[in-house]
Design a protein around this motif. Sequence first.
Motif, PDB file in Angstrom:
ATOM      1  N   PHE A 185       0.819  -1.205   0.000  1.00 15.53           N
ATOM      2  CA  PHE A 185       0.000   0.000   0.000  1.00 15.53           C
ATOM      3  C   PHE A 185       0.858   1.262   0.000  1.00 15.53           C
ATOM      4  CE2 PHE A 185      -3.400  -2.859   1.439  1.00 15.53           C
ATOM      5  CZ  PHE A 185      -4.454  -2.391   0.659  1.00 15.53           C
ATOM      6  N   LEU A 186       1.919   1.239   0.792  1.00 18.00           N
ATOM      7  CA  LEU A 186       2.783   2.411   0.884  1.00 18.00           C
ATOM      8  C   LEU A 186       3.475   2.689  -0.443  1.00 18.00           C
ATOM      9  CD1 LEU A 186       3.840   4.527   2.929  1.00 18.00           C
ATOM     10  CD2 LEU A 186       5.778   3.008   3.344  1.00 18.00           C
ATOM     11  N   GLY A 187       3.890   1.628  -1.135  1.00 19.94           N
ATOM     12  CA  GLY A 187       4.566   1.811  -2.417  1.00 19.94           C
ATOM     13  C   GLY A 187       3.694   2.531  -3.425  1.00 19.94           C
ATOM     14  N   GLY A 192       3.858   8.190  -5.959  1.00 19.28           N
ATOM     15  CA  GLY A 192       3.052   9.234  -6.589  1.00 19.28           C
ATOM     16  C   GLY A 192       3.432  10.627  -6.151  1.00 19.28           C
ATOM     17  N   GLY A 193       4.403  10.748  -5.225  1.00 23.08           N
ATOM     18  CA  GLY A 193       4.874  12.064  -4.815  1.00 23.08           C
ATOM     19  C   GLY A 193       3.956  12.739  -3.798  1.00 23.08           C
ATOM     20  N   LEU A 386      10.725   1.360   1.892  1.00 28.90           N
ATOM     21  CA  LEU A 386       9.889   0.163   1.850  1.00 28.90           C
ATOM     22  C   LEU A 386      10.605  -1.031   2.495  1.00 28.90           C
ATOM     23  CD1 LEU A 386       8.393   0.475  -1.764  1.00 28.90           C
ATOM     24  CD2 LEU A 386       7.319   1.099   0.409  1.00 28.90           C
ATOM     25  N   GLY A 387      11.905  -1.147   2.243  1.00 28.76           N
ATOM     26  CA  GLY A 387      12.683  -2.220   2.860  1.00 28.76           C
ATOM     27  C   GLY A 387      12.725  -2.101   4.369  1.00 28.76           C
ATOM     28  N   LEU A 388      12.883  -0.875   4.879  1.00 28.17           N
ATOM     29  CA  LEU A 388      12.924  -0.657   6.324  1.00 28.17           C
ATOM     30  C   LEU A 388      11.574  -0.922   6.975  1.00 28.17           C
ATOM     31  CD1 LEU A 388      15.221   2.474   6.659  1.00 28.17           C
ATOM     32  CD2 LEU A 388      15.519   0.288   7.830  1.00 28.17           C
ATOM     33  N   VAL A 389      10.504  -0.590   6.259  1.00 23.80           N
ATOM     34  CA  VAL A 389       9.164  -0.860   6.783  1.00 23.80           C
ATOM     35  C   VAL A 389       8.976  -2.365   6.974  1.00 23.80           C
ATOM     36  CG1 VAL A 389       6.696  -0.841   6.192  1.00 23.80           C
ATOM     37  CG2 VAL A 389       8.060   1.241   5.930  1.00 23.80           C
ATOM     38  N   PHE A 390       9.391  -3.152   5.985  1.00 27.83           N
ATOM     39  CA  PHE A 390       9.272  -4.605   6.113  1.00 27.83           C
ATOM     40  C   PHE A 390      10.209  -5.131   7.202  1.00 27.83           C
ATOM     41  CE2 PHE A 390      10.456  -8.977   4.897  1.00 27.83           C
ATOM     42  CZ  PHE A 390       9.193  -9.564   4.991  1.00 27.83           C
ATOM     43  N   TRP A 391      11.446  -4.668   7.214  1.00 23.56           N
ATOM     44  CA  TRP A 391      12.424  -5.101   8.216  1.00 23.56           C
ATOM     45  C   TRP A 391      11.941  -4.760   9.618  1.00 23.56           C
ATOM     46  CZ3 TRP A 391      15.468  -2.006  11.557  1.00 23.56           C
ATOM     47  CH2 TRP A 391      16.472  -2.694  12.247  1.00 23.56           C
ATOM     48  N   GLY A 392      11.401  -3.543   9.797  1.00 22.87           N
ATOM     49  CA  GLY A 392      10.944  -3.107  11.112  1.00 22.87           C
ATOM     50  C   GLY A 392       9.820  -3.957  11.661  1.00 22.87           C
TER      51      GLY A 392
END
Length: 462
Positions: A185-187, A192-193, A386-392
């Motif tokens: 969802f975040l991606g 889109g800025g 996005l990577g940090l969101v998943f890692w977190g």
Amino acid sequence: MLNMVNDFLWGQILIAVLVGVGLLFTVGSRGVQFRYFGRMFGVLRGGMHHERGHISSFQALVVSVAGRVGSGNIAGVAVAITLGGPGAVFWMWVIGLMGMATSFFECSLAQLFKRAEPDGTYRGGPAYYLTHGIGQRGLAAVYSVLLLVTFGLGFNAVQSYVVATSLQASFGVSTWVTGLVMVAFLGVVIFGGIRRIALVAEVIVPLMALLYLLAALLVIVLNISAVPAALWYIVESAFGLEQAVGGGLGAVIMQGVKRGLFSNEAGLGSAPNVAAVAHVPHPANQGVVQAFSVFIDTVIMCTCTAVIILLSDVYQPGAAGVDGVILTQSAMGSHVGAWGASFVSVALVLFAFSSIMYNYYLGDNSLSFFSHDNPAVANVFRVAVLGLVFWGSLQDLSTVFGFAELTMGLLALVNLIGLVWMYRIGMRLLRDYDSQLRAGNEPRLRLQDWSDLDIDEQAWRD
């Protein structure tokens, strides 16, 4: 070592600096946050008008509220009460009310020194007013690095962790599933800025704030006779008249200041990055609106959480037990049944998701100060977020949170130094706003009155 440094920074330095700067701007402006409190609603109504190709004043407000109103209002208040007692909430109020004046000036200055972008949008914030207002590009670079590390990277991982653990506790959802869904969802949003972020925030933020407020009002109605005693308990504990923690008055004040700043961010310089993108006729218009966002966050939303906790039978003063978001969930559940805990989890998901969008934009804005909107750099940063969101979502982030608290404290110091440095410019801006209102005019920035400063005429050509 990290805890010792944070305790010194927050318990000694920032208490004095935050309150001192808040008092300086409150007294110097003759209580601008109180004088213009009624005007906040009128400015807000006018700010809903959209200029084609621009972000409206209302959209900038809801994006900043998306950042201010987050896990700090649900988990942060619970932590403050657990570690500092109910009196910590009083000091959150104090920091919030003083912070309204600080936020007015930092956001007005961000508007004054904003820069026009080729696509018709604006860029601005502390890095820009430190550079163009007082010529301190080195200090601006330090600020930008701290902003990137604190919000763009650190707090995004923390927010993801809070959401994943909350959903796992309430619904049994695996943390990795939550992480993947948030990334998806975040991606869609961040690629889109700022315009897409503003459009999404314009829907999510008012909805989530209203639903949480309604839930708190339900609890208040169910316990209306006990509400005055709960509020008095907060005031009593604030001055050590009835301590609920072993740390004494110092712990109460430190938790109130730390959690108050973490929640409303007034003085951090984070909100000005968003405030600068709005299309307004006078910089102080957005300052007035952003001061109101601090009030929404600290005086309204944080008080809602405090009342939910203190009116429940879950919180036991001085006793070890649940804390953080679990305390808020359990307290809501004790009032309205099992669905209350689930509701808090859902609210937290919306709060945290909007905060991550906001944090992403702050990091993106700090990068643009160095890279001048290089698309490749922007895309690398988006992927990293996005990577940090998943890692977190998979980690125990106590160390990451401690490090982010340290960089947030340093971020506040750099910004507050810059604001005091620019005190005269800020007061000049307020006097211009005041004088135009006294003359019966709707305030507008007249470029000829500011020719001695490094103002981007392109950003104010309208």
